[in-house]
Structure formats: structure tokens, C-alpha cells
Design a protein around this motif. Structure first.
Motif, mmCIF file in Angstrom:
data_model
loop_
_atom_site.group_PDB
_atom_site.id
_atom_site.type_symbol
_atom_site.label_atom_id
_atom_site.label_comp_id
_atom_site.label_asym_id
_atom_site.label_seq_id
_atom_site.Cartn_x
_atom_site.Cartn_y
_atom_site.Cartn_z
ATOM 1 N N GLY A 87 -9.276 -20.589 -18.159
ATOM 2 C CA GLY A 87 -7.879 -20.240 -18.401
ATOM 3 C C GLY A 87 -7.205 -19.698 -17.164
ATOM 4 O O GLY A 87 -7.638 -19.918 -16.036
ATOM 5 N N SER A 88 -6.124 -18.937 -17.378
ATOM 6 C CA SER A 88 -5.303 -18.455 -16.268
ATOM 7 C C SER A 88 -5.317 -16.950 -16.071
ATOM 8 O O SER A 88 -4.811 -16.463 -15.066
ATOM 9 C CB SER A 88 -3.844 -18.877 -16.499
ATOM 10 N N LEU A 89 -5.864 -16.220 -17.016
ATOM 11 C CA LEU A 89 -5.763 -14.769 -16.954
ATOM 12 C C LEU A 89 -6.698 -14.163 -15.899
ATOM 13 O O LEU A 89 -7.866 -14.537 -15.801
ATOM 14 C CB LEU A 89 -6.065 -14.147 -18.314
ATOM 15 N N ASP A 90 -6.166 -13.191 -15.158
ATOM 16 C CA ASP A 90 -6.988 -12.472 -14.181
ATOM 17 C C ASP A 90 -8.183 -11.812 -14.846
ATOM 18 O O ASP A 90 -9.264 -11.735 -14.254
ATOM 19 C CB ASP A 90 -6.155 -11.407 -13.464
ATOM 20 N N ALA A 91 -7.993 -11.343 -16.067
ATOM 21 C CA ALA A 91 -9.085 -10.670 -16.784
ATOM 22 C C ALA A 91 -10.271 -11.594 -17.021
ATOM 23 O O ALA A 91 -11.393 -11.124 -17.246
ATOM 24 C CB ALA A 91 -8.576 -10.110 -18.105
ATOM 25 N N ALA A 92 -10.058 -12.902 -16.964
ATOM 26 C CA ALA A 92 -11.134 -13.863 -17.212
ATOM 27 C C ALA A 92 -11.897 -14.241 -15.936
ATOM 28 O O ALA A 92 -12.856 -15.010 -15.998
ATOM 29 C CB ALA A 92 -10.567 -15.123 -17.865
ATOM 30 N N ILE A 93 -11.495 -13.705 -14.777
ATOM 31 C CA ILE A 93 -12.203 -14.022 -13.534
ATOM 32 C C ILE A 93 -13.610 -13.439 -13.606
ATOM 33 O O ILE A 93 -13.795 -12.260 -13.887
ATOM 34 C CB ILE A 93 -11.461 -13.452 -12.304
ATOM 35 N N ASP A 94 -14.594 -14.291 -13.355
ATOM 36 C CA ASP A 94 -15.985 -13.845 -13.276
ATOM 37 C C ASP A 94 -16.200 -13.312 -11.864
ATOM 38 O O ASP A 94 -16.330 -14.087 -10.908
ATOM 39 C CB ASP A 94 -16.922 -15.019 -13.572
ATOM 40 N N GLY A 120 0.218 -7.682 -8.267
ATOM 41 C CA GLY A 120 -0.536 -7.190 -9.410
ATOM 42 C C GLY A 120 -1.788 -6.429 -9.039
ATOM 43 O O GLY A 120 -2.260 -6.454 -7.896
ATOM 44 N N ALA A 121 -2.328 -5.750 -10.041
ATOM 45 C CA ALA A 121 -3.477 -4.852 -9.854
ATOM 46 C C ALA A 121 -4.766 -5.598 -9.541
ATOM 47 O O ALA A 121 -5.585 -5.107 -8.762
ATOM 48 C CB ALA A 121 -3.654 -3.990 -11.106
ATOM 49 N N THR A 122 -4.982 -6.759 -10.135
ATOM 50 C CA THR A 122 -6.238 -7.475 -9.900
ATOM 51 C C THR A 122 -6.352 -7.921 -8.454
ATOM 52 O O THR A 122 -7.415 -7.777 -7.831
ATOM 53 C CB THR A 122 -6.372 -8.675 -10.853
ATOM 54 N N ALA A 123 -5.275 -8.461 -7.896
ATOM 55 C CA ALA A 123 -5.299 -8.882 -6.490
ATOM 56 C C ALA A 123 -5.648 -7.696 -5.595
ATOM 57 O O ALA A 123 -6.491 -7.810 -4.690
ATOM 58 C CB ALA A 123 -3.957 -9.485 -6.091
ATOM 59 N N GLU A 124 -5.024 -6.549 -5.855
ATOM 60 C CA GLU A 124 -5.311 -5.374 -5.038
ATOM 61 C C GLU A 124 -6.757 -4.916 -5.202
ATOM 62 O O GLU A 124 -7.445 -4.627 -4.211
ATOM 63 C CB GLU A 124 -4.375 -4.227 -5.385
ATOM 64 N N ALA A 125 -7.224 -4.834 -6.437
ATOM 65 C CA ALA A 125 -8.579 -4.329 -6.688
ATOM 66 C C ALA A 125 -9.638 -5.211 -6.033
ATOM 67 O O ALA A 125 -10.573 -4.713 -5.399
ATOM 68 C CB ALA A 125 -8.825 -4.223 -8.194
ATOM 69 N N ILE A 126 -9.502 -6.533 -6.175
ATOM 70 C CA ILE A 126 -10.487 -7.437 -5.575
ATOM 71 C C ILE A 126 -10.423 -7.355 -4.052
ATOM 72 O O ILE A 126 -11.450 -7.323 -3.379
ATOM 73 C CB ILE A 126 -10.290 -8.882 -6.072
ATOM 74 N N PHE A 127 -9.219 -7.296 -3.502
ATOM 75 C CA PHE A 127 -9.075 -7.199 -2.051
ATOM 76 C C PHE A 127 -9.740 -5.925 -1.534
ATOM 77 O O PHE A 127 -10.505 -5.962 -0.573
ATOM 78 C CB PHE A 127 -7.597 -7.214 -1.656
#
Length: 169
Positions: A87-94, A120-127
Motif C-alpha cells: 500500500g501507500s501508508l508510511d506506517a506500513a513501511i517494513d 511528515g514525521a516518518t521521513a524525519e524519523a527514518i532520516f
């Protein structure tokens, strides 16, 4: 070579050597992957916001929009080069499958960069987890903004626009 189910890959960056600002998402969603264009979902606010900020209006052809970004000193990329994500949701990124893009080379090739905006928060957290610890020290401003994704419906449109337009000044 068959593609692993659920594995997605990001695009090349939109950038030229004079970029002063970098906008980072996490990974393109399904609509973007299908169109092979950043922020292609019709309800994503990225292009309406950048249209207002620098004239990269959603009504323009994609190549003209990306040229307006480059002309304005804005680069766009994603934190991840590839990952598994149904899907497209950041929450689904493994996150175990997540491989970051080569930011050391990108920053070396874009010495004018002074500011990084996270979409968004996911981009920042992963970075911050996967990329920042390995980067050489560099005077950059880092700022997380509300995601332009339609999945981020808890923040009103006007509030997103105001935050983004202020950061893009």
C-alpha cells in the motif's frame, strides 16, 4: 528479474547543483509510483502548496512544475531508496527492509543546501535514525512539517498551508 512482492523504489531526485532547500518525503505512494511522478495523488497538498509558494501549480505539466522547483532552488527526494511496503501508508513501511538513499553523495554534490524540510514525521524519523548519524557535520537547518498526504487528515488544510509557506520563505 521479478520484483519482490511489496518492494517499492523511490525516484531520482528533482534537483540541480544550485539547490538551497531539500524537501524529503519517506517513499512515493502507489499513485506516485504508478504515474512515476512525485506527489501524484490528486488529494496530496504538495503541488497546491508549492504552486502557491513558487508557481509550481498542479495545473502545469509535471516537467514544468519540477523546473519551477529547480529554478527556485528547491530539491525534492525521498529518504528511502527502497523498502517493502504494502500500500501507500508510511506506517506500513517494513523498516527492516528499508535502505536509505545516498545522502553523503547528494550533499557533496549540492554544496549550496542550507535547509532540509521533512514532509511528515516518518521521513524525519527514518532520516535521523538511518542517515544523520553517518553524515559529516554540516550547518543545515532541519525542520519537520505536517505531511501533505491525504492520510494526514487530522491537521486542517489551512494549517498545513501556513506551516509550509512559512518554511519555504
Amino acid at each position: 528479474m521479478p520484483t519482490e512482492p511489496g518492494r517499492v523504489r523511490s525516484f531520482a531526485p528533482i534537483a540541480d547543483a544550485n539547490a538551497r532547500l531539500l524537501i524529503l518525503g519517506s517513499m512515493p505512494g502507489e499513485a506516485s509510483l504508478q504515474a512515476q511522478q512525485y506527489y501524484a495523488h490528486p488529494h496530496n497538498l504538495f503541488w497546491p502548496i508549492l504552486g502557491e509558494a513558487v508557481g509550481a501549480l498542479p495545473s502545469l505539466p509535471y516537467e514544468e512544475r519540477t523546473q519551477r522547483l529547480r529554478d527556485s532552488g528547491i530539491a525534492v527526494w525521498d529518504v528511502l531508496a527502497h523498502c517493502r511496503r504494502p500500500g501507500s501508508l508510511d506506517a506500513a513501511i517494513d523498516l527492516r527492509s528499508a535502505q536509505a538513499n545516498d545522502f553523503a553523495a547528494f550533499f557533496d554534490g549540492h554544496p549550496q543546501l542550507r535547509r532540509v524540510l521533512f514532509n511528515g514525521a516518518t521521513a524525519e524519523a527514518i532520516f535521523r535514525r538511518q542517515v544523520a548519524p553517518a553524515l559529516p557535520t554540516r550547518a543545515l537547518e532541519w525542520r519537520r512539517l505536517p505531511s501533505t498526504s491525504p492520510a494526514n487528515a487530522s491537521i486542517p488544510r489551512a494549517e498545513k498551508f501556513a506551516a509550509w509557506l512559512e518554511a519555504l520563505r
